[in-house]
Scaffold this motif. Structure first.
Motif, short mmCIF file in Angstrom:
data_model
loop_
_atom_site.label_atom_id
_atom_site.label_comp_id
_atom_site.label_asym_id
_atom_site.label_seq_id
_atom_site.Cartn_x
_atom_site.Cartn_y
_atom_site.Cartn_z
N ASP A 152 0.74 -1.20 -0.04
CA ASP A 152 0.15 -0.08 -0.01
C ASP A 152 0.90 1.20 0.02
O ASP A 152 0.45 2.29 -0.77
N TYR A 153 1.96 1.27 0.72
CA TYR A 153 2.83 2.43 0.60
C TYR A 153 3.58 2.46 -0.51
O TYR A 153 3.77 3.76 -1.06
N ARG A 154 3.93 1.34 -1.11
CA ARG A 154 4.47 1.47 -2.48
C ARG A 154 3.53 2.20 -3.55
O ARG A 154 3.79 3.09 -4.37
N ALA A 155 2.28 1.72 -3.49
CA ALA A 155 1.17 2.30 -4.38
C ALA A 155 1.10 3.79 -3.87
O ALA A 155 1.03 4.67 -5.10
N GLU A 156 1.20 4.19 -2.78
CA GLU A 156 1.16 5.51 -2.27
C GLU A 156 2.41 6.54 -3.04
O GLU A 156 2.42 7.64 -3.66
N LEU A 157 3.67 5.74 -2.85
CA LEU A 157 4.74 6.39 -3.64
C LEU A 157 4.82 6.49 -5.22
O LEU A 157 5.14 7.58 -5.80
N ARG A 214 1.92 6.79 -6.76
CA ARG A 214 0.98 8.03 -7.35
C ARG A 214 1.85 9.34 -6.97
O ARG A 214 1.32 10.36 -7.72
N LYS A 215 2.90 9.44 -5.97
CA LYS A 215 3.54 10.77 -6.04
C LYS A 215 4.52 10.87 -7.31
O LYS A 215 5.25 11.87 -7.28
N THR A 244 9.49 4.32 -8.56
CA THR A 244 8.98 3.89 -7.41
C THR A 244 9.88 2.92 -6.39
O THR A 244 9.91 2.95 -5.27
N ARG A 253 9.72 3.68 8.31
CA ARG A 253 8.98 2.73 7.18
C ARG A 253 9.81 1.49 6.87
O ARG A 253 9.03 0.55 6.67
#
Length: 236
Positions: A33-38, A40-41, A66, A79
């Motif tokens: 989930d954090y990878r997906a957040e990164l 998106r950024k 990413t 993290r």
């Protein structure tokens, strides 16, 4: 001067003071989930303006960017994760704890803390521990709800000159200067890293090559202790 005479200052120092040599190995965040957040950024360079150019750039570069951002979390105690801790007291045998899964991380850290807790006159010795290891462990303890040892045996925000720690990097390079452990070992005639280094830990852990990581961390304790002995013999 014979070897026995050279070692006398070390023996005398060990009689009067307890040193804890320690080192940690870390891996990046494992949360998808954090990878997906990164992901998106990730944004393209500012000179790319057209929508189709932006889409093309992201299609080509998003995954790589990413991956790079995720890899950097191995330096972030909030993290990343501790996968290995090795330590030794004075000339004692080297203890190693290694996490083969994320669920093991808590026990790895707790075991190290438990071995520190009974002692209140120890000096923690390591390479760049004031700049990395101690802070990373503190953050992991907070994230995982692990009770830290007393501040006298595990300082919360140590500086290179604190009496409770001896950072071999700061002791050698001074101030904000840096020197790698491998370079310092080369200077002092101590066997260095043999084909495996910290940059390889994450990939080895992902592949399940746990014994290699544990042995590498253990060897770093040998190197740290030998560096420190050179300091003692010079009257540091």
């Amino acid at each position: 001067m014979n070897v026995q005479t050279q070692l006398d200052p070390v023996k005398e120092c060990y009689r009067n003071q307890r040193f804890v040599y320690f080192d940690i190995e870390t891996i990046p965040c494992q949360d998808e989930d954090y990878r997906a957040e990164l992901a998106r950024k990730v944004t393209p360079p500012g000179n790319i303006k057209k929508a189709e150019s932006i889409d093309a750039w992201l299609a080509e570069n998003r995954d790589r960017a990413t991956d790079e951002a995720m890899s950097k979390t191995s330096f972030d105690g909030g993290r990343g994760h501790v996968c290995t801790i090795a330590w030794a007291k004075n000339d004692s045998g080297i203890e190693v704890r290694h996490a083969k899964t994320l669920a093991d991380e808590r026990n790895v850290i707790a075991d190290f803390f438990a071995d520190l807790d009974p002692y209140h006159s120890e000096t923690l010795v390591g390479h760049n521990i004031t700049g990395f290891d101690l802070s990373f462990l503190k953050k992991r303890a907070i994230c995982l709800g692990i009770k830290m040892p007393s501040p006298s045996s595990f300082p919360r925000d140590p500086k290179p000159w604190d009496k409770s720690v001896l950072d071999t990097m700061s002791a050698w390079a001074g101030g904000t200067n840096r020197i790698s452990m491998d370079n310092l070992c080369s200077i002092l005639g101590i066997p260095g890293k043999a084909g495996f280094d910290g940059s390889m830990v994450a990939e080895a852990w992902a592949k399940g090559d746990h014994d290699t990581i544990a042995e590498y961390c253990k060897d770093d304790i040998y190197r740290t202790r030998e560096i420190h002995k050179r300091f003692i013999m010079a009257g540091y």
